[in-house]
Design an enzyme around this catalytic site. Structure first.
Site, PDB file in Angstrom:
ATOM      1  N   TRP A  37       0.807  -1.229   0.000  1.00  0.00           N
ATOM      2  CA  TRP A  37       0.000   0.000   0.000  1.00  0.00           C
ATOM      3  C   TRP A  37       0.838   1.276   0.000  1.00  0.00           C
ATOM      4  O   TRP A  37       1.808   1.389   0.750  1.00  0.00           O
ATOM      5  CB  TRP A  37      -0.888   0.006   1.252  1.00  0.00           C
ATOM      6  CG  TRP A  37      -1.646   1.283   1.447  1.00  0.00           C
ATOM      7  CD1 TRP A  37      -1.243   2.370   2.177  1.00  0.00           C
ATOM      8  CD2 TRP A  37      -2.923   1.626   0.908  1.00  0.00           C
ATOM      9  NE1 TRP A  37      -2.199   3.356   2.125  1.00  0.00           N
ATOM     10  CE2 TRP A  37      -3.240   2.927   1.357  1.00  0.00           C
ATOM     11  CE3 TRP A  37      -3.845   0.955   0.092  1.00  0.00           C
ATOM     12  CZ2 TRP A  37      -4.437   3.571   1.011  1.00  0.00           C
ATOM     13  CZ3 TRP A  37      -5.029   1.593  -0.246  1.00  0.00           C
ATOM     14  CH2 TRP A  37      -5.318   2.884   0.212  1.00  0.00           C
ATOM     15  N   ASN A  52      -0.052   5.661   0.175  1.00  0.00           N
ATOM     16  CA  ASN A  52      -0.896   6.845  -0.037  1.00  0.00           C
ATOM     17  C   ASN A  52      -0.038   8.109  -0.080  1.00  0.00           C
ATOM     18  O   ASN A  52       0.937   8.108  -0.854  1.00  0.00           O
ATOM     19  CB  ASN A  52      -2.135   6.903   0.861  1.00  0.00           C
ATOM     20  CG  ASN A  52      -1.966   6.858   2.349  1.00  0.00           C
ATOM     21  OD1 ASN A  52      -1.607   5.842   2.906  1.00  0.00           O
ATOM     22  ND2 ASN A  52      -2.259   7.948   3.030  1.00  0.00           N
ATOM     23  N   ASP A  53      -0.335   9.137   0.642  1.00  0.00           N
ATOM     24  CA  ASP A  53       0.241  10.473   0.410  1.00  0.00           C
ATOM     25  C   ASP A  53       1.751  10.518   0.181  1.00  0.00           C
ATOM     26  O   ASP A  53       2.510   9.866   0.904  1.00  0.00           O
ATOM     27  CB  ASP A  53       0.025  11.378   1.627  1.00  0.00           C
ATOM     28  CG  ASP A  53      -1.338  11.291   2.238  1.00  0.00           C
ATOM     29  OD1 ASP A  53      -2.202  10.600   1.695  1.00  0.00           O
ATOM     30  OD2 ASP A  53      -1.530  11.921   3.283  1.00  0.00           O
ATOM     31  N   GLN A 100       3.363   7.627   2.517  1.00  0.00           N
ATOM     32  CA  GLN A 100       2.587   6.817   3.448  1.00  0.00           C
ATOM     33  C   GLN A 100       2.559   5.390   2.930  1.00  0.00           C
ATOM     34  O   GLN A 100       2.186   5.145   1.769  1.00  0.00           O
ATOM     35  CB  GLN A 100       1.161   7.377   3.553  1.00  0.00           C
ATOM     36  CG  GLN A 100       1.077   8.737   4.224  1.00  0.00           C
ATOM     37  CD  GLN A 100       1.303   8.640   5.712  1.00  0.00           C
ATOM     38  OE1 GLN A 100       0.407   8.261   6.449  1.00  0.00           O
ATOM     39  NE2 GLN A 100       2.499   8.968   6.162  1.00  0.00           N
ATOM     40  N   TRP A 151      -4.860   0.200   3.560  1.00  0.00           N
ATOM     41  CA  TRP A 151      -4.367   1.168   4.552  1.00  0.00           C
ATOM     42  C   TRP A 151      -4.206   0.476   5.906  1.00  0.00           C
ATOM     43  O   TRP A 151      -5.052  -0.342   6.295  1.00  0.00           O
ATOM     44  CB  TRP A 151      -5.355   2.338   4.651  1.00  0.00           C
ATOM     45  CG  TRP A 151      -4.814   3.473   5.475  1.00  0.00           C
ATOM     46  CD1 TRP A 151      -4.102   4.544   5.023  1.00  0.00           C
ATOM     47  CD2 TRP A 151      -4.935   3.642   6.898  1.00  0.00           C
ATOM     48  NE1 TRP A 151      -3.759   5.362   6.085  1.00  0.00           N
ATOM     49  CE2 TRP A 151      -4.258   4.834   7.247  1.00  0.00           C
ATOM     50  CE3 TRP A 151      -5.531   2.903   7.909  1.00  0.00           C
ATOM     51  CZ2 TRP A 151      -4.181   5.306   8.551  1.00  0.00           C
ATOM     52  CZ3 TRP A 151      -5.446   3.366   9.225  1.00  0.00           C
ATOM     53  CH2 TRP A 151      -4.778   4.560   9.534  1.00  0.00           C
ATOM     54  N   PHE A 164       2.103   9.439  10.389  1.00  0.00           N
ATOM     55  CA  PHE A 164       1.257  10.082   9.383  1.00  0.00           C
ATOM     56  C   PHE A 164       2.065  11.123   8.591  1.00  0.00           C
ATOM     57  O   PHE A 164       3.246  11.337   8.828  1.00  0.00           O
ATOM     58  CB  PHE A 164       0.040  10.724  10.068  1.00  0.00           C
ATOM     59  CG  PHE A 164      -1.140   9.793  10.244  1.00  0.00           C
ATOM     60  CD1 PHE A 164      -1.004   8.410  10.200  1.00  0.00           C
ATOM     61  CD2 PHE A 164      -2.419  10.313  10.456  1.00  0.00           C
ATOM     62  CE1 PHE A 164      -2.094   7.567  10.360  1.00  0.00           C
ATOM     63  CE2 PHE A 164      -3.526   9.473  10.609  1.00  0.00           C
ATOM     64  CZ  PHE A 164      -3.363   8.108  10.565  1.00  0.00           C
ATOM     65  N   SER A 165       1.382  11.810   7.685  1.00  0.00           N
ATOM     66  CA  SER A 165       2.050  12.663   6.702  1.00  0.00           C
ATOM     67  C   SER A 165       2.776  13.863   7.310  1.00  0.00           C
ATOM     68  O   SER A 165       2.467  14.304   8.411  1.00  0.00           O
ATOM     69  CB  SER A 165       1.030  13.163   5.681  1.00  0.00           C
ATOM     70  OG  SER A 165       0.631  12.091   4.882  1.00  0.00           O
ATOM     71  N   ASP A 187      -0.466  16.460   9.691  1.00  0.00           N
ATOM     72  CA  ASP A 187       0.184  16.760   8.417  1.00  0.00           C
ATOM     73  C   ASP A 187       0.966  18.071   8.437  1.00  0.00           C
ATOM     74  O   ASP A 187       0.690  18.997   7.655  1.00  0.00           O
ATOM     75  CB  ASP A 187      -0.859  16.755   7.274  1.00  0.00           C
ATOM     76  CG  ASP A 187      -1.698  15.492   7.266  1.00  0.00           C
ATOM     77  OD1 ASP A 187      -1.230  14.483   7.826  1.00  0.00           O
ATOM     78  OD2 ASP A 187      -2.815  15.508   6.721  1.00  0.00           O
ATOM     79  N   GLU A 197      -6.822  18.269   5.496  1.00  0.00           N
ATOM     80  CA  GLU A 197      -5.644  17.398   5.566  1.00  0.00           C
ATOM     81  C   GLU A 197      -4.560  17.972   4.649  1.00  0.00           C
ATOM     82  O   GLU A 197      -4.848  18.647   3.666  1.00  0.00           O
ATOM     83  CB  GLU A 197      -5.993  15.985   5.089  1.00  0.00           C
ATOM     84  CG  GLU A 197      -7.121  15.322   5.874  1.00  0.00           C
ATOM     85  CD  GLU A 197      -7.320  13.859   5.480  1.00  0.00           C
ATOM     86  OE1 GLU A 197      -7.094  13.004   6.333  1.00  0.00           O
ATOM     87  OE2 GLU A 197      -7.688  13.581   4.321  1.00  0.00           O
TER      88      GLU A 197
HETATM   89  C1  FRU Z   1      -4.535  11.962   3.725  1.00  0.00           C
HETATM   90  C2  FRU Z   1      -4.259  11.382   5.101  1.00  0.00           C
HETATM   91  C3  FRU Z   1      -3.471  12.343   5.966  1.00  0.00           C
HETATM   92  C4  FRU Z   1      -2.821  11.432   6.969  1.00  0.00           C
HETATM   93  C5  FRU Z   1      -2.522  10.220   6.128  1.00  0.00           C
HETATM   94  C6  FRU Z   1      -2.668   8.910   6.847  1.00  0.00           C
HETATM   95  O1  FRU Z   1      -4.705  10.982   2.760  1.00  0.00           O
HETATM   96  O2  FRU Z   1      -5.455  10.988   5.728  1.00  0.00           O
HETATM   97  O3  FRU Z   1      -4.255  13.363   6.558  1.00  0.00           O
HETATM   98  O4  FRU Z   1      -1.664  11.976   7.518  1.00  0.00           O
HETATM   99  O5  FRU Z   1      -3.418  10.233   5.030  1.00  0.00           O
HETATM  100  O6  FRU Z   1      -2.256   7.862   6.059  1.00  0.00           O
END
Ligand code: FRU
Length: 436
Positions: A12, A14-15, A31, A39, A74-75, A151, A202
């Site tokens: 996985w 993400n950000d 992420q 996730w 987290f981010s 974030d 976010e």
């Molecule tokens: C945005 C978010 C951020 C957070 C991260 C967690 O996609 O929700 O706000 O830090 O992803 O994975």
């Protein structure tokens, strides 16, 4: 090595996080849940690149190791200070564990602190001795939500360091400003909230570009219409006075990308000092291939930003454009049908057999069919429809630009999993994940 679109080596992503040009290299953290294509407990994956085109994967950079980040990293962003790399992130703890799955929060509740890991060189990351919690979880939700403040983006103006955080109060997204002289000890300066920032803001980003400030943010429940992915990446022109942290923004929100998969972007300055943007593309289902096994999430093409006449333009970074030099004809691309367009130009790359770039001038009723993905031009707007190349569900299938002002030209970057359509040299962009 990844080419053009950065993905995690497996599972996985993400950000994008900590995107920076540091000591002659681009660093992209992201992420990452290393154990499954869903996730879960967040880590910071890490890749480096000399050119924003070819990405080398390195080991996971930040992982849970402290009480305050036991359930996730987290981010956040990266800053170069005194030759070192400062990585700011949100440390997550779950006040209640979910007995069935320790990788998601019990009762959906988070406890967030803001943390910093200082790396001497951008290569080694001391998860035991290099971390510190710099803003403890809030004890006053009216100042800062304990659960949903996250974030950090830290930037410097005139020798002062500012941290902005995304947050929420009374169902409205909130932007919080902190300030510091040493980039470690931060104190509260101001906060601003609005439903225009979604229900939770976010991944905020704030920077000056071509004489104006721009706020980028990922606004949760922006559409609030019952369809999946109702959070949306938005931008606003705004004004920011660093000395007082006075901040105001235009009422209208614009989209960086009209495709609605694009989310949680980051910007940094490239080697030439240009503002470059990258974003995560959300996927409703994992894909699978021989190289990675099952995976979910990938980054778009890095885009160069500029502001003209109060409008934000984003074009593919020049290092990406210069990859597409191999001339092709329409017959070379299986499944490509172009009806009613002129000035058709088609290019491939030396390194990929599937990626191509198609550049055309549109006429009223032009249709471009890319293996079932349909792009049409009508009433001076462009619509992309992915119904035929996307899973069936509660999803967004069609995206349309606002009315075009700058002409009727499009540049489409096509790869196996993503199609990005740049309209009128960056006036609008529509990007979609596709399955085929
Ligand atoms: C945005 C978010 C951020 C957070 C991260 C967690 O996609 O929700 O706000 O830090 O992803 O994975």
């Amino acid at each position: 090595m990844d080419y053009i679109h950065l993905q995690s080596p497996k599972n996985w992503m993400n950000d994008p996080n900590g995107f920076i040009y540091y000591k002659g290299m681009y660093h992209m953290f992201y992420q990452h849940f290393p154990y499954a294509p869903v996730w879960g407990t967040m880590h910071w994956g890490h890749a480096t690149s000399k050119d924003l085109v070819h990405w080398e994967h390195t080991d996971i950079a930040i992982y849970p190791s402290k009480h305050y980040d036991a359930n996730g990293i987290f981010s956040g962003n990266a800053l170069e200070k005194d030759g070192k790399l400062y990585l700011y992130y949100t440390g997550i703890r779950y006040p209640h564990m979910n007995p069935d799955n320790i990788h998601i929060p019990g009762n959906d509740i988070l406890e967030a602190c803001q943390a910093l890991l200082i790396s001497e060189d951008g290569i080694s990351f001391d998860n035991q001795n290099g971390k510190q919690c710099i803003l403890a979880p809030s004890t006053d939700d009216t100042l800062m939500s304990r659960a949903n403040t996250r974030d950090p983006k830290v930037f410097e103006v005139n020798g002062i360091y500012y941290m902005i955080l995304g947050s929420t109060e009374n169902g409205e997204g909130k932007l919080i400003f902190f300030e510091s002289e040493n980039a470690i000890d931060f104190h509260f300066r101001a906060s601003y909230q609005s439903r225009a920032f979604g229900s939770v803001l976010e991944c905020p980003d704030l920077f000056e570009l071509d004489g104006t400030y721009i706020l980028l943010g990922a606004a949760m429940e922006y559409f609030d219409d019952g369809l999946a992915n109702d959070a949306q990446e938005i931008y606003k022109l705004c004004s920011f006075e660093p000395k007082t942290c006075a901040f105001s923004w235009e009422s209208e929100s614009h989209f960086l990308d009209y495709g609605t998969d694009y989310y949680a972007t980051q910007t940094t300055l490239d080697a030439d000092g240009n503002r470059v943007l990258i974003g995560w593309m959300r996927m409703p289902q994992a894909k699978s291939d021989a190289k990675r096994g099952a995976w979910s999430g990938l980054m778009t093409i890095p885009r160069t930003l500029s502001v003209k006449n109060g409008h934000l333009y984003s074009i593919p970074h020049k290092n990406i454009v210069s990859q597409f030099l191999v001339e092709l004809s329409v017959e070379d691309v299986p499944g490509l049908i172009i009806t009613g367009a002129d000035d058709i130009q088609l290019f491939g790359t030396d390194e990929s057999v599937t990626d191509f770039r198609l550049s055309v001038n549109l006429q009223e009723h032009t249709t471009i069919d890319i293996g079932g993905y349909l792009i049409t031009y009508e009433n001076n707007r462009i619509t992309a429809d992915r119904t035929a190349v996307y899973p069936v569900g509660n999803y967004r299938y069609q995206s349309t630009t606002p009315e075009l002002k700058d002409g009727h030209h499009i540049d489409i970057y096509v790869s196996d999993s993503i199609i990005e359509t740049y309209v009128n040299h960056g006036e609008y962009v529509i990007s979609h994940i596709i399955y085929r």
